[in-house]
Write an enzyme that holds these catalytic residues in place. Sequence first.
Site, PDB file in Angstrom:
ATOM      1  N   GLY A   1      41.793 -88.506 -72.244  1.00  0.00           N
ATOM      2  CA  GLY A   1      40.743 -89.193 -72.998  1.00  0.00           C
ATOM      3  C   GLY A   1      40.920 -89.147 -74.506  1.00  0.00           C
ATOM      4  O   GLY A   1      40.018 -89.521 -75.241  1.00  0.00           O
ATOM      5  N   LEU A   2      42.101 -88.696 -74.976  1.00  0.00           N
ATOM      6  CA  LEU A   2      42.295 -88.591 -76.421  1.00  0.00           C
ATOM      7  C   LEU A   2      43.275 -89.631 -76.958  1.00  0.00           C
ATOM      8  O   LEU A   2      43.717 -89.544 -78.104  1.00  0.00           O
ATOM      9  CB  LEU A   2      42.758 -87.173 -76.797  1.00  0.00           C
ATOM     10  CG  LEU A   2      41.760 -86.052 -76.449  1.00  0.00           C
ATOM     11  CD1 LEU A   2      42.307 -84.693 -76.884  1.00  0.00           C
ATOM     12  CD2 LEU A   2      40.398 -86.287 -77.095  1.00  0.00           C
ATOM     13  N   GLY A   3      43.611 -90.602 -76.137  1.00  0.00           N
ATOM     14  CA  GLY A   3      44.384 -91.749 -76.637  1.00  0.00           C
ATOM     15  C   GLY A   3      45.873 -91.503 -76.739  1.00  0.00           C
ATOM     16  O   GLY A   3      46.537 -92.156 -77.546  1.00  0.00           O
ATOM     17  N   SER A   4      46.432 -90.608 -75.924  1.00  0.00           N
ATOM     18  CA  SER A   4      47.859 -90.286 -76.069  1.00  0.00           C
ATOM     19  C   SER A   4      48.732 -91.525 -75.871  1.00  0.00           C
ATOM     20  O   SER A   4      49.680 -91.747 -76.633  1.00  0.00           O
ATOM     21  CB  SER A   4      48.277 -89.174 -75.115  1.00  0.00           C
ATOM     22  OG  SER A   4      48.211 -89.628 -73.793  1.00  0.00           O
TER      23      SER A   4
ATOM     24  N   ASP B   1      40.958 -98.268 -77.686  1.00  0.00           N
ATOM     25  CA  ASP B   1      41.936 -97.218 -77.999  1.00  0.00           C
ATOM     26  C   ASP B   1      42.972 -97.714 -79.018  1.00  0.00           C
ATOM     27  O   ASP B   1      43.212 -97.072 -80.039  1.00  0.00           O
ATOM     28  CB  ASP B   1      42.686 -96.784 -76.727  1.00  0.00           C
ATOM     29  CG  ASP B   1      41.901 -95.771 -75.916  1.00  0.00           C
ATOM     30  OD1 ASP B   1      40.678 -95.704 -76.098  1.00  0.00           O
ATOM     31  OD2 ASP B   1      42.520 -95.063 -75.103  1.00  0.00           O
TER      32      ASP B   1
ATOM     33  N   ALA C   1      48.057 -94.791 -76.270  1.00  0.00           N
ATOM     34  CA  ALA C   1      47.969 -95.753 -77.383  1.00  0.00           C
ATOM     35  C   ALA C   1      48.649 -95.194 -78.634  1.00  0.00           C
ATOM     36  O   ALA C   1      49.284 -95.936 -79.389  1.00  0.00           O
ATOM     37  CB  ALA C   1      46.504 -96.084 -77.671  1.00  0.00           C
ATOM     38  N   ALA C   2      48.549 -93.875 -78.851  1.00  0.00           N
ATOM     39  CA  ALA C   2      49.153 -93.285 -80.051  1.00  0.00           C
ATOM     40  C   ALA C   2      50.681 -93.375 -79.977  1.00  0.00           C
ATOM     41  O   ALA C   2      51.342 -93.693 -80.982  1.00  0.00           O
ATOM     42  CB  ALA C   2      48.698 -91.836 -80.221  1.00  0.00           C
TER      43      ALA C   2
ATOM     44  N   PRO D   1      47.267 -84.265 -75.726  1.00  0.00           N
ATOM     45  CA  PRO D   1      47.445 -84.072 -74.291  1.00  0.00           C
ATOM     46  C   PRO D   1      47.381 -85.402 -73.540  1.00  0.00           C
ATOM     47  O   PRO D   1      46.602 -86.290 -73.894  1.00  0.00           O
ATOM     48  CB  PRO D   1      46.296 -83.144 -73.890  1.00  0.00           C
ATOM     49  CG  PRO D   1      45.375 -83.079 -75.059  1.00  0.00           C
ATOM     50  CD  PRO D   1      46.092 -83.562 -76.267  1.00  0.00           C
TER      51      PRO D   1
HETATM   52  O1  PMV Z   1      40.440 -92.252 -71.345  1.00  0.00           O
HETATM   53  P1  PMV Z   1      40.757 -93.069 -72.551  1.00  0.00           P
HETATM   54  O2  PMV Z   1      40.953 -92.307 -73.782  1.00  0.00           O
HETATM   55  O3  PMV Z   1      41.905 -94.007 -72.305  1.00  0.00           O
HETATM   56  O4  PMV Z   1      39.482 -93.993 -72.845  1.00  0.00           O
HETATM   57  C1  PMV Z   1      39.126 -94.968 -71.933  1.00  0.00           C
HETATM   58  C2  PMV Z   1      37.894 -95.691 -72.352  1.00  0.00           C
HETATM   59  C3  PMV Z   1      37.357 -96.609 -71.277  1.00  0.00           C
HETATM   60  O5  PMV Z   1      36.202 -97.230 -71.828  1.00  0.00           O
HETATM   61  C4  PMV Z   1      36.945 -95.842 -70.042  1.00  0.00           C
HETATM   62  C5  PMV Z   1      38.366 -97.676 -70.874  1.00  0.00           C
HETATM   63  C6  PMV Z   1      38.613 -98.736 -71.926  1.00  0.00           C
HETATM   64  O6  PMV Z   1      39.602 -99.457 -71.770  1.00  0.00           O
HETATM   65  O7  PMV Z   1      37.835 -98.848 -72.883  1.00  0.00           O
END
Ligand code: PMV
Length: 310
Positions: free
Chosen positions: A102-105, A149, A107-108, A98
């Site tokens: 917060g699950l890295g979509s 990520d 970067a993936a 999704p």
């Molecule tokens: O929301 P995500 O999965 O992109 O994770 C972000 C993590 C943070 O620490 C909030 C930002 C970062 O760049 O590390």
Amino acid sequence: MPASESSAPGKVILFGEHAVVYGRPALAVPVNQIKARVLVEDPGQNESWIEAPDIGLNSPLKELSADHPLLLAVQQVTTMLGPGPQAPARIKISSTIPIASGLGSGAAVSVALARALSAYWGRPLADEQVSELAYRIDQNYHGTPSGIDNTVIAYAQPVWYVRGQPFERLFCAAPFHLVIADTGISSPTAAAVGDVRRRWSEAPEIYEAIFDRIGEIACQARKWIEAGQPDELGPLMQANHTLLQNLDVSCPELDRLVSSAMRAGALGAKLCGGGRGGNMIALVRPETAEAVASALVQAGARRTISTRVE
Ligand code: PMV
């Protein structure tokens, strides 16, 4: 030119989000049940084309707006590869991760795109280059990504990460189980990271102290993971969640899911990633995983994923 395909997993941050942007350590693990996939093939014509049905995109590459994230991503790949033949390509992107949760979509997709495109052009990139590229692409979304990520996703293994230092592989001496639950609220990381930065610049001593505490929790968590005592992570997750609340990156929906998981028998629970929506994780024993997952759905989770970290 033969077609080329690549996929990359999602991820969760176990400990240390936000503080990791300010140089504290963080721990993250790949989530293999969710993936971004990129297929690159001959378009059968002299123009490159891009398809991403999940976001309703089907267009010649050159017709994307100059600031379109996928065009910028392709440009980053061509820049990294440098001069050399780059035949027209049809790029098909799909993902079960999704978006903005917060699950890295992001970067993936970047990692799978970099691998598939560079291999299609006959110059496959090394993991280190793929990770660097995904980092640069992430900078288009928010200016100060920590790099966690792209690292956990490009190397697809549990990582101990400190910004600006080579990552270390995290050795999990005993497997453990997580239930990941989605609030269904899409929450761009950039907004939460930007708000934390504003608050930090107004009261650096308060925020540095919170980041220090989160960093200490991450250090302690690493010890338990490497000692094969993952149950000890539960109270650390609770403490980390409280500190994330103090940073004002939680929200009522995340707090409700965290409380429901605990009532249903989780050993610990916390939000993961940027917060303000997105996903949370609950540490469970295998025998309580189902009860925790159904409690989370009853408390409003859109979906849950059970995963084993090893
Ligand atoms: O929301 P995500 O999965 O992109 O994770 C972000 C993590 C943070 O620490 C909030 C930002 C970062 O760049 O590390």
